[in-house]
Design a protein around this motif. Sequence first.
Motif, PDB file in Angstrom:
ATOM      1  N   LEU A  21       0.830  -1.215   0.000  1.00 12.23           N
ATOM      2  CA  LEU A  21       0.000   0.000   0.000  1.00 12.23           C
ATOM      3  C   LEU A  21       0.863   1.265   0.000  1.00 12.23           C
ATOM      4  N   LEU A  22       1.913   1.275   0.821  1.00 12.21           N
ATOM      5  CA  LEU A  22       2.799   2.443   0.898  1.00 12.21           C
ATOM      6  C   LEU A  22       3.585   2.621  -0.410  1.00 12.21           C
ATOM      7  N   SER A  23       4.033   1.514  -0.992  1.00 13.83           N
ATOM      8  CA  SER A  23       4.782   1.582  -2.255  1.00 13.83           C
ATOM      9  C   SER A  23       3.903   2.127  -3.375  1.00 13.83           C
ATOM     10  N   THR A  98       8.918   9.145  18.644  1.00 11.95           N
ATOM     11  CA  THR A  98       8.304  10.401  18.224  1.00 11.95           C
ATOM     12  C   THR A  98       6.805  10.374  18.501  1.00 11.95           C
ATOM     13  N   ASP A  99       6.194   9.214  18.277  1.00 14.24           N
ATOM     14  CA  ASP A  99       4.747   9.101  18.362  1.00 14.24           C
ATOM     15  C   ASP A  99       4.385   7.625  18.438  1.00 14.24           C
ATOM     16  N   TYR A 100       3.084   7.349  18.497  1.00 12.02           N
ATOM     17  CA  TYR A 100       2.664   5.959  18.436  1.00 12.02           C
ATOM     18  C   TYR A 100       1.370   5.842  17.654  1.00 12.02           C
ATOM     19  N   LEU A 101       1.134   4.653  17.119  1.00 10.51           N
ATOM     20  CA  LEU A 101      -0.080   4.331  16.372  1.00 10.51           C
ATOM     21  C   LEU A 101      -0.746   3.156  17.061  1.00 10.51           C
ATOM     22  N   MET A 102      -2.081   3.182  17.119  1.00 11.17           N
ATOM     23  CA  MET A 102      -2.825   2.056  17.689  1.00 11.17           C
ATOM     24  C   MET A 102      -3.168   1.073  16.576  1.00 11.17           C
ATOM     25  N   LYS A 103      -2.994  -0.225  16.859  1.00 15.76           N
ATOM     26  CA  LYS A 103      -3.422  -1.264  15.915  1.00 15.76           C
ATOM     27  C   LYS A 103      -4.899  -1.548  16.147  1.00 15.76           C
ATOM     28  N   PRO A 104      -5.700  -1.864  15.167  1.00 12.22           N
ATOM     29  CA  PRO A 104      -5.345  -1.779  13.745  1.00 12.22           C
ATOM     30  C   PRO A 104      -5.307  -0.324  13.302  1.00 12.22           C
ATOM     31  N   THR A 105      -4.388  -0.032  12.401  1.00 11.77           N
ATOM     32  CA  THR A 105      -4.245   1.340  11.924  1.00 11.77           C
ATOM     33  C   THR A 105      -4.454   1.369  10.414  1.00 11.77           C
ATOM     34  N   ASP A 106      -4.921   2.497   9.893  1.00 10.09           N
ATOM     35  CA  ASP A 106      -5.080   2.537   8.441  1.00 10.09           C
ATOM     36  C   ASP A 106      -3.895   3.239   7.800  1.00 10.09           C
ATOM     37  N   GLU A 109      -3.266   7.014   8.211  1.00  8.04           N
ATOM     38  CA  GLU A 109      -2.754   7.396   9.535  1.00  8.04           C
ATOM     39  C   GLU A 109      -1.248   7.135   9.614  1.00  8.04           C
ATOM     40  N   ILE A 110      -0.816   6.002   9.060  1.00  3.71           N
ATOM     41  CA  ILE A 110       0.618   5.680   9.034  1.00  3.71           C
ATOM     42  C   ILE A 110       1.367   6.766   8.255  1.00  3.71           C
ATOM     43  N   ILE A 111       0.834   7.134   7.087  1.00  5.33           N
ATOM     44  CA  ILE A 111       1.485   8.145   6.244  1.00  5.33           C
ATOM     45  C   ILE A 111       1.542   9.487   6.970  1.00  5.33           C
ATOM     46  N   GLU A 112       0.427   9.884   7.600  1.00  5.11           N
ATOM     47  CA  GLU A 112       0.373  11.173   8.292  1.00  5.11           C
ATOM     48  C   GLU A 112       1.428  11.249   9.399  1.00  5.11           C
ATOM     49  N   LYS A 113       1.491  10.210  10.235  1.00  6.39           N
ATOM     50  CA  LYS A 113       2.467  10.191  11.343  1.00  6.39           C
ATOM     51  C   LYS A 113       3.897  10.135  10.816  1.00  6.39           C
ATOM     52  N   ALA A 114       4.119   9.341   9.758  1.00  4.17           N
ATOM     53  CA  ALA A 114       5.464   9.210   9.188  1.00  4.17           C
ATOM     54  C   ALA A 114       5.921  10.544   8.589  1.00  4.17           C
ATOM     55  N   GLU A 115       5.010  11.242   7.892  1.00  3.24           N
ATOM     56  CA  GLU A 115       5.350  12.550   7.303  1.00  3.24           C
ATOM     57  C   GLU A 115       5.702  13.566   8.400  1.00  3.24           C
TER      58      GLU A 115
END
Length: 150
Positions: A21-23, A98-106, A109-115
């Motif tokens: 998905l990220l690729s 830096t931050d954390y994400l709750m599973k399951p994550t979409d 949300e991964i892209i937003e936090k990573a950016e």
Amino acid sequence: MKMKMMLVDDEERFLSTTQKLLSKKGYDVLTATSGGEALEKLRTGNVHVVILDVKMPGMDGIAALREIKRQFPTIEVIMLTGHATVESAIDGLKTGATDYLMKPTDIDEIIEKAEEAFMKRQNLEEKIRVARMRKIVKSPREIINEMDKT
């Protein structure tokens, strides 16, 4: 500069699906199934942001985070945590995540936090560059003082 991410999780299906998905969205993504493998790959690849699962067999996410921050202090790490491991997310933040994400994550949300983490890293690198330049380039006063001594 383009962000390079690493996903670290012992769930192979999560890794391959998320990487695809990220690729598709144009991100450069490495994967690792353990903390040890992540550290090995970090030595060879210039990774900016690591998304790291808290619960993994062997070296858990907090131990891996400690080691990543010790060896690669400018890499931003986002902890991936389930409901049962919220305490671990807090430990992660205390340890330098830096931050954390709750599973399951979409994926968004991964892209937003990573950016966000990537921007933080770029700002830090800019501050380091400026500080180094200040150390190299002397102020007019320092130059005058040195001239007065000779």
